[in-house]
Scaffold this active site. Structure first.
Site, PDB file in Angstrom:
ATOM      1  N   GLU A 176      58.997 -12.500  32.578  1.00  0.00           N
ATOM      2  CA  GLU A 176      59.428 -12.741  31.201  1.00  0.00           C
ATOM      3  C   GLU A 176      60.694 -13.588  31.157  1.00  0.00           C
ATOM      4  O   GLU A 176      61.783 -13.105  31.488  1.00  0.00           O
ATOM      5  CB  GLU A 176      59.679 -11.422  30.470  1.00  0.00           C
ATOM      6  CG  GLU A 176      60.067 -11.640  29.025  1.00  0.00           C
ATOM      7  CD  GLU A 176      60.249 -10.349  28.247  1.00  0.00           C
ATOM      8  OE1 GLU A 176      60.356 -10.427  27.007  1.00  0.00           O
ATOM      9  OE2 GLU A 176      60.300  -9.275  28.864  1.00  0.00           O
ATOM     10  N   GLU A 198      56.528  -6.759  20.344  1.00  0.00           N
ATOM     11  CA  GLU A 198      57.849  -6.331  20.818  1.00  0.00           C
ATOM     12  C   GLU A 198      58.927  -6.776  19.833  1.00  0.00           C
ATOM     13  O   GLU A 198      59.675  -7.730  20.062  1.00  0.00           O
ATOM     14  CB  GLU A 198      58.133  -6.865  22.219  1.00  0.00           C
ATOM     15  CG  GLU A 198      59.250  -6.050  22.853  1.00  0.00           C
ATOM     16  CD  GLU A 198      59.596  -6.492  24.255  1.00  0.00           C
ATOM     17  OE1 GLU A 198      59.813  -5.609  25.091  1.00  0.00           O
ATOM     18  OE2 GLU A 198      59.660  -7.709  24.494  1.00  0.00           O
TER      19      GLU A 198
END
Length: 301
Positions: free
Chosen positions: A180, A277
């Site tokens: 990420e 998220e």
């Protein structure tokens, strides 16, 4: 690990509706999404109070096909099993959980330190067992803080070697690390920040067990040009996460045209998981229903 604050702070309310919650209800054909959006625990706690299993029931009733839980690895084993069993009942898929300790303020995988590498690899081995328990495929890896004493080339080489060794552990199980990149405004000092950088690393690792977690929120801040960058890195993207900017709340609350982004990745054939998220822009039950409505609008292509 509380690495993000998901609590909405607004007191605004909305006259929105959702399918009534009952633990025994099944999804209807009208109540589904084209992409596999994955909420997280706490996102619908007011609509389904009492337990995280109630939240799972509610998510399934609203048409969500997946769950994302960064904290899964830290949960008691019995709770992991309960979550997996309830997800199986609803035909839901497990999204990412965080595979290792993220070092926010000191070098880790970039340093080349063998003790830190060994610690990381042990956490990957432990994550294999968690993934088996909850039927997960993807696990998040954040490489950690930049090493100010080393050239970026050496740091990249150190990271690639650690990831290669991790992939040797994961490949026999069909499991996948998703790297990420984080934006430098919210997470200053993190080594991995851009799509092209993550793409280069995945190509160097050269394993089906190492892919990119493309978080649209982070990359809107870091580089913008979302759809062309998605296309450029497409063969190495394994997972998406979303949140609108500014604010990191649900789609339709900021500047990102998620209707077009979702349509684009769907048309390209993406059938993986899109992690939700982000926080809720409104508090309470009204805010939770606003999240559902936002995804219905953004999925309406």
């Amino acid at each position: 690990m509380n690495r993000r604050n998901f609590m909405g702070k607004s007191l605004a309310a909305g006259a929105l509706s959702a399918i009534p919650f009952s633990a025994s209800a099944n999804n209807s054909s009208e109540n589904t999404f084209q992409l596999n959006y994955a909420p997280h625990f706490g996102m619908f706690s007011q609509s389904a109070p009492g337990s995280i299993l109630n939240e799972l029931d509610f998510m399934a009733e609203q048409g969500f096909k997946a769950l994302e839980d960064n904290e899964m690895k830290a949960r008691p084993i019995e709770e992991q099993k309960q979550i997996a069993s309830r997800m199986e009942k609803h035909g839901m898929s497990m999204g990412v959980f965080v595979a290792h300790t993220i070092h926010w303020f000191r070098p880790n995988l970039t340093s080349g330190d063998q003790d830190k590498r060994n610690e990381f690899l042990q956490e990957i081995r432990e994550s294999v067992e968690v993934a088996k328990r909850v039927n997960a495929k993807w696990m998040t890896v954040v490489p950690g803080f930049v090493d100010m004493r080393k050239d970026m080339g050496y740091q990249t080489a150190n990271l690639v070697e650690s990831l290669k060794q991790a992939c040797a552990i994961l490949e026999p199980h069909g499991l996948v690390i998703v790297l990420e990149p984080l934006n430098k405004r919210d997470h200053p000092g993190q080594f991995l920040s851009g799509t092209a950088q993550a793409y280069e690393i995945c190509k160097a690792v050269d394993s089906p067990s190492c892919k990119i977690l493309y978080d649209v929120y982070h990359q809107q801040i870091t580089e913008g040009n979302l759809i062309p960058n998605i296309d450029a890195a497409w063969d190495e993207i394994g997972y998406f996460q979303v949140g609108d900017n500014p604010g990191r709340k649900e789609p339709t609350t900021g500047e990102i045209n998620y209707l077009n982004v979702f349509k684009h990745i769907h048309n390209k054939g993406f059938r993986g998981i899109v992690g939700m998220e982000h926080g809720n822009s409104q508090s309470g039950k009204a805010g939770e229903l606003a999240v559902i409505e936002a995804y219905r609008k953004s999925d309406g292509f």
